[in-house]
Design a protein around this motif. Structure first.
Motif, PDB file in Angstrom:
ATOM      1  N   TRP A 247       7.759  31.380 -18.985  1.00 55.92           N
ATOM      2  CA  TRP A 247       8.398  31.346 -18.295  1.00 55.92           C
ATOM      3  C   TRP A 247       8.532  29.583 -18.344  1.00 55.92           C
ATOM      4  O   TRP A 247       9.703  29.521 -18.549  1.00 55.92           O
ATOM      5  N   PHE A 248       7.617  28.780 -19.073  1.00 55.10           N
ATOM      6  CA  PHE A 248       7.188  27.581 -19.076  1.00 55.10           C
ATOM      7  C   PHE A 248       8.640  26.639 -20.320  1.00 55.10           C
ATOM      8  O   PHE A 248       8.647  26.414 -20.502  1.00 55.10           O
ATOM      9  N   CYS A 249       7.508  28.289 -21.403  1.00 56.02           N
ATOM     10  CA  CYS A 249       8.067  27.690 -22.557  1.00 56.02           C
ATOM     11  C   CYS A 249       9.391  27.920 -22.592  1.00 56.02           C
ATOM     12  O   CYS A 249      10.288  27.036 -23.718  1.00 56.02           O
ATOM     13  N   GLU A 250       9.922  28.588 -22.123  1.00 58.52           N
ATOM     14  CA  GLU A 250      11.565  28.994 -22.064  1.00 58.52           C
ATOM     15  C   GLU A 250      12.340  28.582 -21.471  1.00 58.52           C
ATOM     16  O   GLU A 250      13.415  28.235 -21.742  1.00 58.52           O
ATOM     17  N   GLY A 251      11.805  28.385 -20.523  1.00 58.45           N
ATOM     18  CA  GLY A 251      12.670  27.370 -19.399  1.00 58.45           C
ATOM     19  C   GLY A 251      12.490  26.037 -19.881  1.00 58.45           C
ATOM     20  O   GLY A 251      13.885  25.672 -19.593  1.00 58.45           O
ATOM     21  N   SER A 252      11.514  25.399 -20.322  1.00 62.57           N
ATOM     22  CA  SER A 252      11.554  24.415 -21.060  1.00 62.57           C
ATOM     23  C   SER A 252      12.766  23.884 -22.126  1.00 62.57           C
ATOM     24  O   SER A 252      13.858  23.242 -22.200  1.00 62.57           O
ATOM     25  N   ILE A 275      24.258  23.517 -16.317  1.00 62.91           N
ATOM     26  CA  ILE A 275      22.608  24.611 -16.602  1.00 62.91           C
ATOM     27  C   ILE A 275      23.074  26.442 -15.311  1.00 62.91           C
ATOM     28  O   ILE A 275      23.037  26.787 -16.154  1.00 62.91           O
ATOM     29  N   VAL A 276      23.590  25.247 -14.597  1.00 56.99           N
ATOM     30  CA  VAL A 276      24.196  26.739 -12.925  1.00 56.99           C
ATOM     31  C   VAL A 276      25.618  26.941 -14.195  1.00 56.99           C
ATOM     32  O   VAL A 276      25.236  29.038 -13.772  1.00 56.99           O
ATOM     33  N   SER A 277      25.834  26.539 -14.647  1.00 54.69           N
ATOM     34  CA  SER A 277      27.068  27.439 -15.467  1.00 54.69           C
ATOM     35  C   SER A 277      26.923  28.842 -16.424  1.00 54.69           C
ATOM     36  O   SER A 277      27.470  29.624 -16.648  1.00 54.69           O
ATOM     37  N   ARG A 278      25.915  28.030 -17.165  1.00 57.17           N
ATOM     38  CA  ARG A 278      25.504  28.334 -18.947  1.00 57.17           C
ATOM     39  C   ARG A 278      24.218  30.074 -17.577  1.00 57.17           C
ATOM     40  O   ARG A 278      24.124  30.965 -18.467  1.00 57.17           O
ATOM     41  N   LEU A 326      16.120  27.792 -14.591  1.00 59.00           N
ATOM     42  CA  LEU A 326      16.457  27.355 -13.004  1.00 59.00           C
ATOM     43  C   LEU A 326      14.774  26.758 -12.335  1.00 59.00           C
ATOM     44  O   LEU A 326      15.088  26.041 -11.681  1.00 59.00           O
ATOM     45  N   MET A 327      14.152  27.643 -13.129  1.00 56.42           N
ATOM     46  CA  MET A 327      12.412  27.228 -12.313  1.00 56.42           C
ATOM     47  C   MET A 327      12.039  25.801 -13.439  1.00 56.42           C
ATOM     48  O   MET A 327      12.094  24.958 -12.010  1.00 56.42           O
ATOM     49  N   ALA A 328      12.270  26.086 -14.915  1.00 52.99           N
ATOM     50  CA  ALA A 328      12.191  24.234 -14.968  1.00 52.99           C
ATOM     51  C   ALA A 328      13.102  23.663 -14.107  1.00 52.99           C
ATOM     52  O   ALA A 328      12.816  22.059 -14.065  1.00 52.99           O
ATOM     53  N   TYR A 329      14.105  23.177 -14.019  1.00 52.60           N
ATOM     54  CA  TYR A 329      15.481  22.365 -13.885  1.00 52.60           C
ATOM     55  C   TYR A 329      14.502  21.634 -12.083  1.00 52.60           C
ATOM     56  O   TYR A 329      14.637  21.112 -11.240  1.00 52.60           O
ATOM     57  N   TYR A 330      14.081  23.273 -11.463  1.00 56.06           N
ATOM     58  CA  TYR A 330      13.637  23.102 -10.294  1.00 56.06           C
ATOM     59  C   TYR A 330      12.324  21.828 -10.215  1.00 56.06           C
ATOM     60  O   TYR A 330      12.324  21.469  -9.393  1.00 56.06           O
ATOM     61  N   PHE A 331      11.107  21.991 -11.181  1.00 53.31           N
ATOM     62  CA  PHE A 331      10.102  21.444 -11.134  1.00 53.31           C
ATOM     63  C   PHE A 331      10.580  20.047 -11.716  1.00 53.31           C
ATOM     64  O   PHE A 331       9.895  19.258 -11.619  1.00 53.31           O
ATOM     65  N   TYR A 332      11.399  20.237 -12.457  1.00 47.02           N
ATOM     66  CA  TYR A 332      11.637  18.866 -12.923  1.00 47.02           C
ATOM     67  C   TYR A 332      12.809  17.891 -11.589  1.00 47.02           C
ATOM     68  O   TYR A 332      12.105  16.708 -12.012  1.00 47.02           O
ATOM     69  N   HIS A 333      13.528  18.002 -11.272  1.00 45.29           N
ATOM     70  CA  HIS A 333      14.166  17.532 -10.132  1.00 45.29           C
ATOM     71  C   HIS A 333      14.152  17.939  -8.696  1.00 45.29           C
ATOM     72  O   HIS A 333      15.154  16.969  -7.843  1.00 45.29           O
ATOM     73  N   MET A 334      13.615  18.917  -7.760  1.00 44.81           N
ATOM     74  CA  MET A 334      14.111  19.753  -6.788  1.00 44.81           C
ATOM     75  C   MET A 334      12.668  20.102  -5.966  1.00 44.81           C
ATOM     76  O   MET A 334      12.383  19.266  -5.001  1.00 44.81           O
ATOM     77  N   ASP A 335      11.580  19.764  -7.067  1.00 46.34           N
ATOM     78  CA  ASP A 335      10.306  20.111  -6.211  1.00 46.34           C
ATOM     79  C   ASP A 335      10.329  18.777  -5.259  1.00 46.34           C
ATOM     80  O   ASP A 335       9.762  17.558  -6.155  1.00 46.34           O
ATOM     81  N   TRP A 380      17.908  26.609  -4.587  1.00 44.68           N
ATOM     82  CA  TRP A 380      19.385  27.171  -5.056  1.00 44.68           C
ATOM     83  C   TRP A 380      20.324  26.544  -4.094  1.00 44.68           C
ATOM     84  O   TRP A 380      21.272  27.201  -4.754  1.00 44.68           O
ATOM     85  N   ARG A 381      19.822  27.972  -3.170  1.00 50.36           N
ATOM     86  CA  ARG A 381      20.541  28.255  -2.650  1.00 50.36           C
ATOM     87  C   ARG A 381      22.235  26.918  -1.747  1.00 50.36           C
ATOM     88  O   ARG A 381      22.735  26.908  -2.166  1.00 50.36           O
ATOM     89  N   LYS A 382      21.658  25.849  -2.064  1.00 52.85           N
ATOM     90  CA  LYS A 382      22.094  25.069  -1.323  1.00 52.85           C
ATOM     91  C   LYS A 382      23.384  24.387  -2.836  1.00 52.85           C
ATOM     92  O   LYS A 382      24.057  23.370  -2.481  1.00 52.85           O
ATOM     93  N   ALA A 383      23.093  24.430  -3.153  1.00 56.45           N
ATOM     94  CA  ALA A 383      23.079  24.556  -5.352  1.00 56.45           C
ATOM     95  C   ALA A 383      23.539  25.201  -5.268  1.00 56.45           C
ATOM     96  O   ALA A 383      24.817  25.303  -6.612  1.00 56.45           O
TER      97      ALA A 383
END
Length: 393
Positions: A247-252, A275-278, A326-335, A380-383
């Motif tokens: 998940w991290f290898c591909e998510g990042s 990212i959301v669009s993609r 989405l997981m990578a973005y979450y840990f980078y910016h939302m967590d 992510w629901r808020k986004a």
């Protein structure tokens, strides 16, 4: 793995340059002919950071330095981030990363069937003559991707010294690309290795670079989407430890690849909508997107974060890659406080040899997988994206 008080600052720097006394180090010359003895530290955006023998730091805009000085910096790889992962973690998250286009291209060999060129961090081995000028234009994407990965403050710095190059094999025909390891339906592929210190190889057909023949020469299709190539380049640049978890290898890699890119610049400050669009749609020109929609069911979080690579790339690969982004973005910016602290702690742990399962405890930080899943769903629901993690078995 397939798939703006600017004028004021400039004037201040020039005045400072003229007042400094000589010191040991390289001689730097500004556009007015004034000189300074100092050592090059790093490139910070479009400014060169230098230090004098006494320890004083001098910051000078690139466009105020002589062409010879700019060429020298380009030859150093124009790194905007520290080479030490411990220092990298301390850097702020970049809004943009811009790679200067004044790096040098060296022609190593031009003989029928093998044409070799080098930029500061890459060695291009081609089966058709592209020439240094064309490699300069193509190389900007490679060098910018190197700089972007080195700048992101998660300690995922390429683990090799800059004296060795990352090999990139470019093939004129897709069939030749396949003969050498490329797969049908791919725009590029990274072939890793388990040999210590080996950088692996990235294979790319000309068509993925937007290179097409025009008579006896080649031209570039500037509208060519570079997402897949950036994804594969990011894999080549990753530290080995970052590849433990699928998940991290591909998510990042997806995170970097889905960030807006143009002309050597990555725009990380406004990449969420892209990212959301993609992830939810089909992408530019209906290609490259994961098309998951804005409401989808996902595997249980614990199972997903510990999914073996063979399962990650099975018939549900599109879902897994999109969710990983989405997981990578979450840990980078939302967590947490939005400062990526937990993912930094995780990276520090795996870089030091901690097992993936133990390192994940730093991401959980006292939460259960079910509680973390709920937090990810809520953020992510808020986004505008509704993820529904299955219950753990």
């Amino acid at each position: 793995m397939k798939i703006p008080a600017r004028n004021h600052l400039a004037a201040g720097a020039l005045c400072f340059l003229s007042l400094l006394s000589p010191a040991e180090g390289r001689t730097w010359t500004n556009t007015q002919g004034k000189t300074l003895e100092a050592e090059f530290v790093k490139l910070d955006g479009q400014k060169a950071v230098l230090t004098r023998a006494g320890g004083q730091t001098v910051t000078i805009p690139l466009n105020q330095l002589s062409k010879a000085d700019q060429d020298f910096i380009a030859g150093q790889g124009t790194a905007a981030a520290p080479a030490n992962p411990a220092d990298n973690y301390k850097q702020p998250w970049p809004r943009t990363v811009k790679c200067p286009d004044n790096f040098k291209v060296e022609t190593i060999k031009e003989e029928k069937g093998e044409y070799i060129y080098e930029t500061p961090h890459f060695r291009f081995i081609c089966d058709a003559k592209l020439g240094a000028g064309m490699i300069k234009r193509l190389g900007l994407l490679f060098e910018a991707t190197h700089l972007a990965n080195k700048t992101l403050p998660i300690g995922n710095i390429p683990p090799h010294d800059d004296s060795a190059k990352f090999p990139a094999y470019l093939y004129e025909k897709f069939s030749t690309y396949q003969e050498n390891g490329g797969l049908e339906g791919t725009a590029g592929i990274f072939l890793g290795t388990t040999r210590p210190g080996d950088r692996g190889r990235i294979l790319v057909p000309f068509q993925s670079l937007g290179v097409k023949s025009m008579g006896s020469t080649y031209i570039i299709d500037r509208d060519k989407d570079a997402t897949t190539l950036i994804h594969e380049l990011t894999h080549q640049l990753m530290s080995p430890q970052a590849k433990q978890a699928s998940w991290f290898c591909e998510g990042s890699a997806e995170y970097v690849a889905m960030t807006p890119y143009a002309g050597g610049r990555f725009n990380f400050g406004s990449n969420r909508s892209h990212i959301v669009s993609r992830v939810t749609e089909y992408g530019k020109k209906n290609t490259g997107g994961r098309a998951l929609g804005d409401d989808f069911e996902a595997p249980g979080l614990e199972a997903f974060m510990n999914m073996p690579y063979t399962q990650f790339t099975n018939e549900n690969a599109n879902l897994h890659y999109g969710l990983a982004a989405l997981m990578a973005y979450y840990f980078y910016h939302m967590d947490g406080k939005g400062d990526a602290q937990r993912i930094k702690n995780y990276m520090k742990a795996i870089q030091s040899g901690t097992s993936e399962k133990e390192a994940q405890k730093l991401l959980l930080d006292g939460r259960t997988y079910e509680e973390l899943a709920k937090e990810i769903e809520q953020k992510w629901r808020k986004a505008g994206v509704k993820i529904r993690f299955r219950a753990s078995s």
